[in-house]
Design a protein around this motif. Structure first.
Motif, PDB file in Angstrom:
ATOM      1  N   VAL A   1      -3.920  37.117   3.805  1.00  0.00           N
ATOM      2  CA  VAL A   1      -5.341  36.919   3.523  1.00  0.00           C
ATOM      3  C   VAL A   1      -6.162  37.846   4.410  1.00  0.00           C
ATOM      4  N   ASP A   2      -7.151  38.499   3.828  1.00  0.00           N
ATOM      5  CA  ASP A   2      -8.087  39.291   4.622  1.00  0.00           C
ATOM      6  C   ASP A   2      -9.367  39.462   3.824  1.00  0.00           C
ATOM      7  N   GLU A   3     -10.506  39.528   4.533  1.00  0.00           N
ATOM      8  CA  GLU A   3     -11.776  39.729   3.844  1.00  0.00           C
ATOM      9  C   GLU A   3     -12.183  41.193   3.781  1.00  0.00           C
ATOM     10  N   SER A   4     -11.485  42.066   4.503  1.00  0.00           N
ATOM     11  CA  SER A   4     -11.817  43.479   4.510  1.00  0.00           C
ATOM     12  C   SER A   4     -11.299  44.164   3.248  1.00  0.00           C
ATOM     13  N   PRO A   5     -12.152  44.838   2.496  1.00  0.00           N
ATOM     14  CA  PRO A   5     -11.666  45.574   1.328  1.00  0.00           C
ATOM     15  C   PRO A   5     -10.695  46.678   1.712  1.00  0.00           C
ATOM     16  N   ASP A   6     -10.871  47.293   2.885  1.00  0.00           N
ATOM     17  CA  ASP A   6      -9.926  48.315   3.328  1.00  0.00           C
ATOM     18  C   ASP A   6      -8.549  47.715   3.576  1.00  0.00           C
ATOM     19  N   ALA A   7      -8.510  46.559   4.244  1.00  0.00           N
ATOM     20  CA  ALA A   7      -7.231  45.900   4.504  1.00  0.00           C
ATOM     21  C   ALA A   7      -6.535  45.531   3.197  1.00  0.00           C
TER      22      ALA A   7
ATOM     23  N   ASP B   1      -6.046  22.765  -5.988  1.00  0.00           N
ATOM     24  CA  ASP B   1      -6.096  23.097  -7.412  1.00  0.00           C
ATOM     25  C   ASP B   1      -7.530  23.139  -7.930  1.00  0.00           C
ATOM     26  N   SER B   2      -8.490  23.383  -7.020  1.00  0.00           N
ATOM     27  CA  SER B   2      -9.882  23.364  -7.416  1.00  0.00           C
ATOM     28  C   SER B   2     -10.238  24.590  -8.230  1.00  0.00           C
ATOM     29  N   PRO B   3     -11.322  24.542  -9.018  1.00  0.00           N
ATOM     30  CA  PRO B   3     -11.737  25.703  -9.778  1.00  0.00           C
ATOM     31  C   PRO B   3     -12.079  26.895  -8.911  1.00  0.00           C
ATOM     32  N   GLU B   4     -12.500  26.636  -7.653  1.00  0.00           N
ATOM     33  CA  GLU B   4     -12.887  27.740  -6.791  1.00  0.00           C
ATOM     34  C   GLU B   4     -11.698  28.643  -6.454  1.00  0.00           C
ATOM     35  N   THR B   5     -10.524  28.080  -6.355  1.00  0.00           N
ATOM     36  CA  THR B   5      -9.346  28.886  -6.043  1.00  0.00           C
ATOM     37  C   THR B   5      -8.453  29.082  -7.253  1.00  0.00           C
ATOM     38  N   GLY B   6      -8.592  28.277  -8.244  1.00  0.00           N
ATOM     39  CA  GLY B   6      -7.691  28.363  -9.383  1.00  0.00           C
ATOM     40  C   GLY B   6      -6.286  27.946  -9.039  1.00  0.00           C
ATOM     41  N   GLY B   7      -6.094  27.292  -7.874  1.00  0.00           N
ATOM     42  CA  GLY B   7      -4.744  26.894  -7.478  1.00  0.00           C
ATOM     43  C   GLY B   7      -3.803  28.076  -7.436  1.00  0.00           C
ATOM     44  N   ILE B   8      -4.237  29.195  -6.819  1.00  0.00           N
ATOM     45  CA  ILE B   8      -3.454  30.433  -6.951  1.00  0.00           C
ATOM     46  C   ILE B   8      -2.166  30.407  -6.133  1.00  0.00           C
ATOM     47  N   TRP B   9      -2.092  29.572  -5.072  1.00  0.00           N
ATOM     48  CA  TRP B   9      -0.840  29.482  -4.338  1.00  0.00           C
ATOM     49  C   TRP B   9      -0.060  28.265  -4.782  1.00  0.00           C
ATOM     50  N   ARG B  10       1.223  28.480  -5.063  1.00  0.00           N
ATOM     51  CA  ARG B  10       2.141  27.390  -5.408  1.00  0.00           C
ATOM     52  C   ARG B  10       3.436  27.601  -4.620  1.00  0.00           C
ATOM     53  N   PRO B  11       4.081  26.542  -4.187  1.00  0.00           N
ATOM     54  CA  PRO B  11       5.337  26.705  -3.451  1.00  0.00           C
ATOM     55  C   PRO B  11       6.405  27.451  -4.239  1.00  0.00           C
ATOM     56  N   ASP B  12       6.341  27.364  -5.571  1.00  0.00           N
ATOM     57  CA  ASP B  12       7.320  28.079  -6.394  1.00  0.00           C
ATOM     58  C   ASP B  12       6.728  29.345  -6.998  1.00  0.00           C
ATOM     59  N   GLY B  13       5.567  29.779  -6.488  1.00  0.00           N
ATOM     60  CA  GLY B  13       4.884  30.932  -7.040  1.00  0.00           C
ATOM     61  C   GLY B  13       5.274  32.234  -6.358  1.00  0.00           C
ATOM     62  N   PRO B  14       4.593  33.324  -6.719  1.00  0.00           N
ATOM     63  CA  PRO B  14       4.906  34.649  -6.169  1.00  0.00           C
ATOM     64  C   PRO B  14       4.247  34.883  -4.822  1.00  0.00           C
ATOM     65  N   ASP B  15       4.678  35.930  -4.148  1.00  0.00           N
ATOM     66  CA  ASP B  15       3.990  36.390  -2.948  1.00  0.00           C
ATOM     67  C   ASP B  15       2.544  36.714  -3.298  1.00  0.00           C
ATOM     68  N   LEU B  16       1.649  36.527  -2.318  1.00  0.00           N
ATOM     69  CA  LEU B  16       0.224  36.697  -2.581  1.00  0.00           C
ATOM     70  C   LEU B  16      -0.450  37.562  -1.535  1.00  0.00           C
ATOM     71  N   ILE B  17      -1.386  38.388  -2.004  1.00  0.00           N
ATOM     72  CA  ILE B  17      -2.403  39.014  -1.179  1.00  0.00           C
ATOM     73  C   ILE B  17      -3.737  38.477  -1.677  1.00  0.00           C
ATOM     74  N   VAL B  18      -4.538  37.915  -0.773  1.00  0.00           N
ATOM     75  CA  VAL B  18      -5.783  37.264  -1.165  1.00  0.00           C
ATOM     76  C   VAL B  18      -6.948  37.943  -0.453  1.00  0.00           C
ATOM     77  N   HIS B  19      -7.910  38.418  -1.235  1.00  0.00           N
ATOM     78  CA  HIS B  19      -9.136  39.008  -0.690  1.00  0.00           C
ATOM     79  C   HIS B  19     -10.178  37.898  -0.624  1.00  0.00           C
ATOM     80  N   SER B  20     -10.389  37.385   0.599  1.00  0.00           N
ATOM     81  CA  SER B  20     -11.254  36.222   0.755  1.00  0.00           C
ATOM     82  C   SER B  20     -11.635  36.057   2.212  1.00  0.00           C
ATOM     83  N   ASP B  21     -12.752  35.391   2.459  1.00  0.00           N
ATOM     84  CA  ASP B  21     -12.982  34.844   3.787  1.00  0.00           C
ATOM     85  C   ASP B  21     -11.807  33.925   4.095  1.00  0.00           C
ATOM     86  N   ASN B  22     -11.133  34.144   5.226  1.00  0.00           N
ATOM     87  CA  ASN B  22      -9.878  33.425   5.435  1.00  0.00           C
ATOM     88  C   ASN B  22     -10.070  31.928   5.610  1.00  0.00           C
ATOM     89  N   LEU B  23     -11.128  31.503   6.286  1.00  0.00           N
ATOM     90  CA  LEU B  23     -11.316  30.061   6.482  1.00  0.00           C
ATOM     91  C   LEU B  23     -11.554  29.362   5.160  1.00  0.00           C
TER      92      LEU B  23
END
Length: 290
Positions: free
Chosen positions: A268-274, A4-26
């Motif tokens: 999760v993927d860091e490639s803008p094309d992906a 729930d840190s400010p860096e991620t905004g706690g964007i994933w939640r077990p009761d939340g929606p499906d997600l696509i995340v543009h990020s360095d995966n690690l």
């Protein structure tokens, strides 16, 4: 960072929606809570030393210049809609090992990891995963065999990928063979007519074509995997409503399989094309943390 840190905004939640995340995966998966995912499938670069390229079936705008990602991997979109990335790492296991450690941490207590590689690195991966999970947690090595592409003249042509399957707890894991698609018998005359009509359960050798270069399934993304392969994985090793994680998500096939089978997903993927391909394929606006 905490989930729930400010860096991620706690964007994933077990009761939340499906997600696509543009990020360095690690960087992103390190923010996710322990034991959150019953199924993790990852298809990292194979360290082929080659530039992977595919031509998409539609026209896209030419990029202004090359896009440089983690560890110097390059991505570019050029006129003619050819998507490329350089699949070469000087320190491949320095790159992959911490991500496998995170995968173990993120697996639910009854969870399963599928690691999709090929002959170049799979033997080293087996040794590493035996140490990380314990040898008793090794479930299978799946051979995905196909018959397409060039033919070497100086050796047997390589026409298969390797998928290592590890469970977190060898005494308690999900495997539902009844939900898996069945295959025709290779010698139907050797079984009863009833069995031949029903088909057989797949073994650890999967004969399945690659994604057709001209088929409807094709997204144009390099190294796209067939939906049929991912459907089989998701059906066997998760239950409806479960979360599925893929942090080398590429074209988003894991998400497409999860959605078709009533599972939830984080890609999760860091490639803008992906990320663009996944977003258009699945109709989800990505979260951008890069």
């Amino acid at each position: 960072m905490q989930p729930d840190s400010p860096e991620t905004g706690g964007i994933w939640r077990p009761d939340g929606p499906d997600l696509i995340v543009h990020s360095d995966n690690l960087a992103f998966i390190q923010t996710l809570p322990d034991a959150s995912f019953p199924l993790i499938y990852i298809d990292p670069p194979f360290n082929t030393g080659k530039t992977q390229a595919r031509r998409s079936m539609r026209t896209v705008r030419a990029a202004d210049g090359p896009r440089i990602g983690f560890k110097g991997r390059s991505y570019e979109t050029v006129r003619g809609a050819t998507l490329r990335y350089a699949d070469t790492f000087s320190e491949y296991w320095e790159f992959l090992e911490p991500r496998l450690v995170e995968a173990w941490r993120l697996l639910a207590d009854n969870g399963t990891l599928y690691l999709h590689l090929d002959y170049r690195e799979v033997h080293y991966a087996k040794v590493l995963l035996d140490a990380l999970f314990g040898r008793d947690s090794f479930l299978n090595e799946i051979i995905w065999a196909y018959d397409y592409g060039g033919r070497a003249k100086d050796r047997w042509p390589a026409k298969h990928d390797n998928i290592l399957v590890y469970v977190k707890n060898p005494e308690d894991y999900v495997f539902d063979s009844a939900e898996v698609d069945r295959e025709p018998y290779m010698a139907p005359g050797l079984v009863t007519a009833e069995k031949a009509a029903l088909g057989k359960l797949p073994t650890d050798v999967w004969w399945h074509t690659i994604v057709s270069p001209t088929g409807k399934e094709k997204t144009g993304y390099p190294t796209q995997k067939p939906l049929g392969v991912l459907r089989r994985i998701v059906a066997a090793s998760s239950r409806p409503g479960d979360w599925v994680l893929d942090f080398f998500a590429g074209s988003g096939t894991t998400g497409a399989a999860a959605r078709a089978l009533d599972r939830r997903f984080v890609l999760v993927d860091e490639s803008p094309d992906a990320v663009r391909v996944m977003s258009e394929r699945l109709g989800i606006e990505p979260e951008r943390l890069i």
